[in-house]
Design an enzyme around this catalytic site. Structure first.
Site, PDB file in Angstrom:
ATOM      1  CB  SER A 179       4.471  -7.362   5.588  1.00 39.40           C
ATOM      2  OG  SER A 179       3.592  -8.380   5.188  1.00 39.40           O
ATOM      3  CD  GLU A 229       8.730  -2.548   8.091  1.00 41.26           C
ATOM      4  OE1 GLU A 229       8.034  -3.566   7.922  1.00 41.26           O
ATOM      5  OE2 GLU A 229       9.240  -1.916   7.160  1.00 41.26           O
ATOM      6  CG  PHE A 246      -0.227   0.437   2.516  1.00 37.53           C
ATOM      7  CD1 PHE A 246      -0.056   1.788   2.826  1.00 37.53           C
ATOM      8  CD2 PHE A 246       0.292  -0.492   3.409  1.00 37.53           C
ATOM      9  CE1 PHE A 246       0.602   2.190   3.989  1.00 37.53           C
ATOM     10  CE2 PHE A 246       0.952  -0.103   4.563  1.00 37.53           C
ATOM     11  CZ  PHE A 246       1.104   1.248   4.848  1.00 37.53           C
ATOM     12  CD  GLU A 283      -5.604  -5.514   0.502  1.00 35.69           C
ATOM     13  OE1 GLU A 283      -4.841  -5.738  -0.467  1.00 35.69           O
ATOM     14  OE2 GLU A 283      -5.315  -5.803   1.675  1.00 35.69           O
ATOM     15  CE  LYS A 313      -3.004  -8.372  -4.027  1.00 35.97           C
ATOM     16  NZ  LYS A 313      -3.684  -7.212  -3.445  1.00 35.97           N
ATOM     17  CB  CYS A 368      10.527  -0.230   2.446  1.00 35.68           C
ATOM     18  SG  CYS A 368      11.117   0.461   0.909  1.00 35.68           S
TER      19      CYS A 368
HETATM   20  P1  NAD Z   1       1.423  -6.554   3.058  1.00 34.34           P
HETATM   21  O1  NAD Z   1       2.345  -7.705   3.084  1.00 34.34           O
HETATM   22  O2  NAD Z   1       0.354  -6.472   4.080  1.00 34.34           O
HETATM   23  O3  NAD Z   1       0.665  -6.489   1.641  1.00 34.34           O
HETATM   24  C1  NAD Z   1       1.397  -6.581   0.445  1.00 34.34           C
HETATM   25  C2  NAD Z   1       0.545  -7.310  -0.575  1.00 34.34           C
HETATM   26  O4  NAD Z   1       0.311  -8.634  -0.108  1.00 34.34           O
HETATM   27  C3  NAD Z   1      -0.804  -6.657  -0.790  1.00 34.34           C
HETATM   28  O5  NAD Z   1      -1.101  -6.674  -2.162  1.00 34.34           O
HETATM   29  C4  NAD Z   1      -1.753  -7.529   0.001  1.00 34.34           C
HETATM   30  O6  NAD Z   1      -3.037  -7.600  -0.565  1.00 34.34           O
HETATM   31  C5  NAD Z   1      -1.087  -8.882  -0.017  1.00 34.34           C
HETATM   32  N1  NAD Z   1      -1.352  -9.633   1.213  1.00 34.34           N
HETATM   33  C6  NAD Z   1      -1.485  -9.140   2.465  1.00 34.34           C
HETATM   34  N2  NAD Z   1      -1.714 -10.137   3.350  1.00 34.34           N
HETATM   35  C7  NAD Z   1      -1.727 -11.284   2.634  1.00 34.34           C
HETATM   36  C8  NAD Z   1      -1.916 -12.649   2.975  1.00 34.34           C
HETATM   37  N3  NAD Z   1      -2.150 -13.031   4.233  1.00 34.34           N
HETATM   38  N4  NAD Z   1      -1.856 -13.574   2.001  1.00 34.34           N
HETATM   39  C9  NAD Z   1      -1.619 -13.199   0.723  1.00 34.34           C
HETATM   40  N5  NAD Z   1      -1.450 -11.913   0.350  1.00 34.34           N
HETATM   41  C10 NAD Z   1      -1.495 -10.961   1.283  1.00 34.34           C
HETATM   42  O7  NAD Z   1       2.332  -5.229   3.068  1.00 34.34           O
HETATM   43  P2  NAD Z   1       1.837  -3.730   3.159  1.00 34.34           P
HETATM   44  O8  NAD Z   1       1.369  -3.467   4.548  1.00 34.34           O
HETATM   45  O9  NAD Z   1       0.942  -3.424   2.042  1.00 34.34           O
HETATM   46  O10 NAD Z   1       3.207  -2.938   2.895  1.00 34.34           O
HETATM   47  C11 NAD Z   1       4.071  -2.545   3.918  1.00 34.34           C
HETATM   48  C12 NAD Z   1       5.286  -3.446   3.988  1.00 34.34           C
HETATM   49  O11 NAD Z   1       5.933  -3.448   2.730  1.00 34.34           O
HETATM   50  C13 NAD Z   1       6.317  -2.975   4.986  1.00 34.34           C
HETATM   51  O12 NAD Z   1       6.808  -4.085   5.677  1.00 34.34           O
HETATM   52  C14 NAD Z   1       7.408  -2.366   4.114  1.00 34.34           C
HETATM   53  O13 NAD Z   1       8.690  -2.362   4.677  1.00 34.34           O
HETATM   54  C15 NAD Z   1       7.329  -3.245   2.921  1.00 34.34           C
HETATM   55  N6  NAD Z   1       7.923  -2.595   1.763  1.00 34.34           N
HETATM   56  C16 NAD Z   1       9.154  -3.010   1.371  1.00 34.34           C
HETATM   57  C17 NAD Z   1       9.777  -2.392   0.308  1.00 34.34           C
HETATM   58  C18 NAD Z   1      11.132  -2.829  -0.123  1.00 34.34           C
HETATM   59  O14 NAD Z   1      11.526  -2.505  -1.245  1.00 34.34           O
HETATM   60  N7  NAD Z   1      11.866  -3.547   0.711  1.00 34.34           N
HETATM   61  C19 NAD Z   1       9.127  -1.344  -0.372  1.00 34.34           C
HETATM   62  C20 NAD Z   1       7.858  -0.960   0.048  1.00 34.34           C
HETATM   63  C21 NAD Z   1       7.258  -1.595   1.127  1.00 34.34           C
END
Ligand code: NAD
Length: 551
Positions: free
Chosen positions: A278, A433, A201, A228, A225, A333
C-alpha cells in the site's frame, strides 16, 4: 442482450485470465478430502473445512525450517470461514539477526558460484514450481481466499519470472571498449549482497517470485518477508528452492509486521529492499530505507481505468471489464476499478450489471467459483464503508454487494460485485483505492475528457481502452499518462520476457522496475575495469586441447 444468456466471463488479459469453466473442477479432482503430505512444511489442504489442529507457520533460515521462539503470534484465518488455518510468528529480534548472519555468510560463497551453476539450480527450481503448482495454488486459496484457478494464475506469473531468470546468461553481459593501445575498459554487473523483499497479501506466490529469482540468479542472498496474512506460498517456494539445490543461507524467510519491516530497513547489512504494497507503508519504507542508504524499489496502490468507446465490441468490452473488476474479488493492483463510459456507452452500465449478477461468489475451492471472499473482516468493513460513502456523495448504487451471504460459508468475508454510477473525482469512492469487487463508473463526453480524467489521477499503474478504431487507440496510447496501457486488453501486465512491470506516477517509488532488464539492474551494480596488457609483454604458452567441462 444476447451476450448475457451466453455469458462466460473471460478477462481477455494475457496475464490474468479468469476463465470460469469445468477445468477448475478437474484441476481439483479427488481433492474434496483434505490431504496432508506427511513431511510437508506447509500442509496440503484443499477444502475450507475446519482444521482441528492448526499448525504453526515456520521460519526458514539456513535451509532449515523451525518454529519461532516468539511469544507473539498472529492467527491466520481462512477468509471463506474465518476459521484459524495457522499461526504466524512475529520473528524475534534474535531470529532476524540470525537470518541476516546466514545470508551474509552465504553471500561470500554464492556470489562466487559460477553463473552456469546458479542457472542449473534455477532450471531445477522452475521444474519444481511446475511440479508443485497445484499445491502452491491450494495454499493461496486457503490463506488468501482467491479461487483455485485464479491462484494457479498467481503462481504462473511468478513462475514465468523464474523461467526468465534462466536466461541470465544473456542478461549480465557488460560492455567492452579498447580505449587506447592495448588498453581496454570493460564493465561487469555484480551482485549487491544481502537484499530483502517485503510482500503484500494479494499475490502470495507471484510477488515473492518477482524478487527471488532475479535477486539470487545475480548472486545476491535474500531475506523475504511475506505478508503475515498469507505466508504459506513463500514457505513452499523456499522448500522448493532448497530441493533445487540452493545452498544454505541464500534464501531466508522471516515473518511478522512492522517490527520485522523496521529491522529490514535499519539493518546496515541489507543493501536493497523490494517492496510491494500500500501507499502508506511503501512511502515509509522508501523514505526511511533510502535515508539509510539502501536501494529501494516500491510498487504501490492504483486506480485503474477502463475507457469504453462507442465503437467498441460491447460484449467483449463488458466481459473483459467484469473479469478485470471482479476477478480475485478486485484485490489486484491491476484490477479495473473505474469504468469510464464515453458518450452513449453510459447506457451499457445496466448490461454490465447483468453480467456482474451472474458471477458466482463462493469459497475459492468450490467448483465454478468466480470470486472468493476478501482477505479479512476489516477489509470487508472498509470496502462496505466506501460503498456507503459513494451513496452519501450522491452516486447511484446500481448493484450492491454489501451484506453478501454465501449459504455454505456464512462467516466468510464476502462482498458481492458492486457497480456504482455517477461517480466523480473528489468523491472518496473515486479518490481512494477500494481494493474490493467494486466498479465505479464515471461518464464523460469525449475521448479527450477520458484522457484528461486518467492523466489527472494520482496513480499510473494501468489503463485500458476498448475501441475498434486504430486512430483512437493510437492517440490514446500516445497521450495517456499511465505505465501499462491495454488496447482491448483489460489487465495489460507485461510478461517478464524482455519487459518489466511498469506502473508510473503515484503507483511507484524508485527508479528501477520489478523483473525484466530493470529488475536485473536493480539487483546488480556496475563495476568497470580498465586494464593495460602491453603487446610487447606477450609470451607464448602451450594451450590445452580439450573442451572445458567445468560449469
Ligand atoms: P500493506 O502495505 O498493508 O502490506 C504490505 C507489506 O507491508 C506486508 O508485508 C505488511 O506486513 C507490511 N506492513 C503493513 N503495514 C505496515 C506498517 N505499518 N509498517 C511496516 N510494514 C507494514 O499492503 P497489502 O494490503 O498487503 O497489499 C495491498 C496493496 O498492495 C494495495 O494497495 C495494492 O494496490 C498494492 N499492490 C501493488 C502492486 C503493484 O505492483 N503496484 C502489486 C500488488 C499489490
Amino acid at each position: 442482450m444476447r451476450y448475457i444468456s451466453s455469458f462466460k466471463l473471460v478477462g481477455q488479459s494475457n496475464i490474468f485470465r479468469l476463465q470460469v469453466t469445468r477445468r477448475a473442477v478437474r484441476a481439483l479432482s479427488g481433492t474434496t478430502v483434505r490431504s496432508q503430505a506427511v513431511d510437508a512444511v506447509v500442509p496440503h489442504i484443499t477444502t475450507h473445512e475446519k482444521i482441528q489442529n492448526p499448525t504453526t507457520t515456520k521460519m526458514f533460515i539456513n535451509n532449515e525450517f523451525f518454529d519461532s521462539k516468539s511469544d507473539n503470534w498472529i492467527d491466520l484465518c481462512d477468509p471463506a470461514t474465518n476459521n484459524v488455518v495457522t499461526r504466524v510468528p512475529q520473528s524475534t529480534p534474535e531470529e532476524l539477526v540470525t537470518a541476516v548472519d546466514a545470508a551474509e555468510k552465504a553471500f561470500k560463497i554464492w556470489s562466487k558460484t559460477t553463473l552456469l551453476s546458479r542457472q542449473q539450480i534455477m532450471f531445477k527450481f522452475v521444474s519444481l514450481l511446475r511440479r508443485d503448482w497445484d499445491r502452491l495454488a491450494a495454499n493461496i486459496t486457503l490463506e488468501q481466499g482467491k479461487t483455485f484457478l485464479d491462484a494457479k494464475g498467481d503462481v504462473l506469473r511468478g513462475l514465468q519470472v523464474a523461467e526468465a531468470a534462466c536466461g541470465i546468461t544473456n542478461e549480465l553481459n557488460g560492455n567492452l571498449l579498447e580505449v587506447s593501445t592495448d588498453m581496454e575498459t570493460r564493465s561487469y554487473r555484480e551482485p549487491l549482497g544481502v537484499v530483502a523483499a517485503i510482500c503484500p497479501f494479494n499475490f502470495p506466490a507471484m510477488i515473492p517470485l518477482w524478487c527471488i529469482p532475479p535477486a539470487i540468479i545475480c548472486g545476491n542472498t535474500m531475506i523475504v518477508k511475506p505478508s503475515e496474512k498469507d505466508p504459506g506460498a513463500a514457505l513452499i517456494i523456499a522448500e522448493l528452492a532448497k530441493e533445487a539445490g540452493l545452498p544454505d543461507g541464500v534464501l531466508n524467510i522471516v515473518h511478522g509486521t512492522a517490527p520485522t519491516v523496521d529491522f529490514i530497513i535499519d539493518e546496515p547489512r541489507i543493501q536493497a529492499i523490494s517492496f510491494v504494497g500500500s501507499d502508506r507503508t511503501g512511502k515509509y519504507i522508501y523514505t526511511r530505507g533510502t535515508a539509510n542508504g539502501k536501494r529501494v524499489q516500491a510498487n504501490l496502490g492504483a486506480k485503474n481505468h477502463a475507457i469504453v468507446m462507442p465503437d467498441s465490441n460491447k460484449v467483449q468490452a463488458l466481459n473483459a471489464i467484469a473479469g478485470a473488476a471482479f476477478g480475485a474479488a478486485g484485490q489486484r493492483c491491476m484490477a479495473v476499478s473505474v469504468v469510464v463510459t464515453v458518450g452513449s456507452t453510459k447506457e451499457w452500465l445496466l448490461d454490465m450489471v447483468e453480467v456482474a449478477k451472474k458471477l458466482n461468489v463462493n469459497g475459492g475451492f468450490e467448483p465454478g467459483a468466480d470470486l472468493g471472499p476478501v482477505i479479512s473482516p476489516q477489509s470487508k468493513a472498509r470496502i462496505e464503508a466506501l460503498i456507503q460513502s459513494a451513496a452519501d456523495d450522491g452516486a447511484e448504487i446500481l448493484l450492491d454487494g454489501r451484506g453478501y451471504k454465501v449459504d455454505k460459508y456464512p462467516n466468510g468475508n464476502f462482498v458481492g460485485p458492486t457497480i456504482i454510477s455517477g461517480v466523480k473525482p473528489g468523491m472518496k469512492s473515486y479518490d481512494e483505492e477500494i481494493f474490493g469487487p467494486v466498479l465505479v463508473a464515471v461518464s464523460v463526453d469525449t475521448l479527450d475528457d477520458a484522457i484528461e480524467l486518467v492523466n489527472s489521477n494520482k496513480y499510473g499503474n494501468g489503463v485500458a481502452i476498448f475501441t475498434r478504431s486504430g486512430p483512437v487507440a493510437a492517440k490514446f496510447q500516445k497521450e495517456i499518462a499511465c505505465g501499462q496501457v491495454g488496447i482491448n486488453v483489460p489487465i495489460p501486465v507485461p510478461l517478464p520476457f524482455g519487459f518489466s512491470f511498469t506502473g508510473n506516477k503515484g503507483s511507484i517509488l524508485g527508479d528501477l522496475n520489478f523483473y525484466g532488464k530493470a529488475g536485473i539492474h536493480f539487483y546488480t551494480q556496475i563495476k568497470t575495469v580498465t586494464s593495460l596488457w602491453r603487446s610487447e609483454d606477450a609470451v607464448v604458452e602451450d594451450s590445452g586441447v580439450n573442451m572445458p567441462t567445468q560449469q
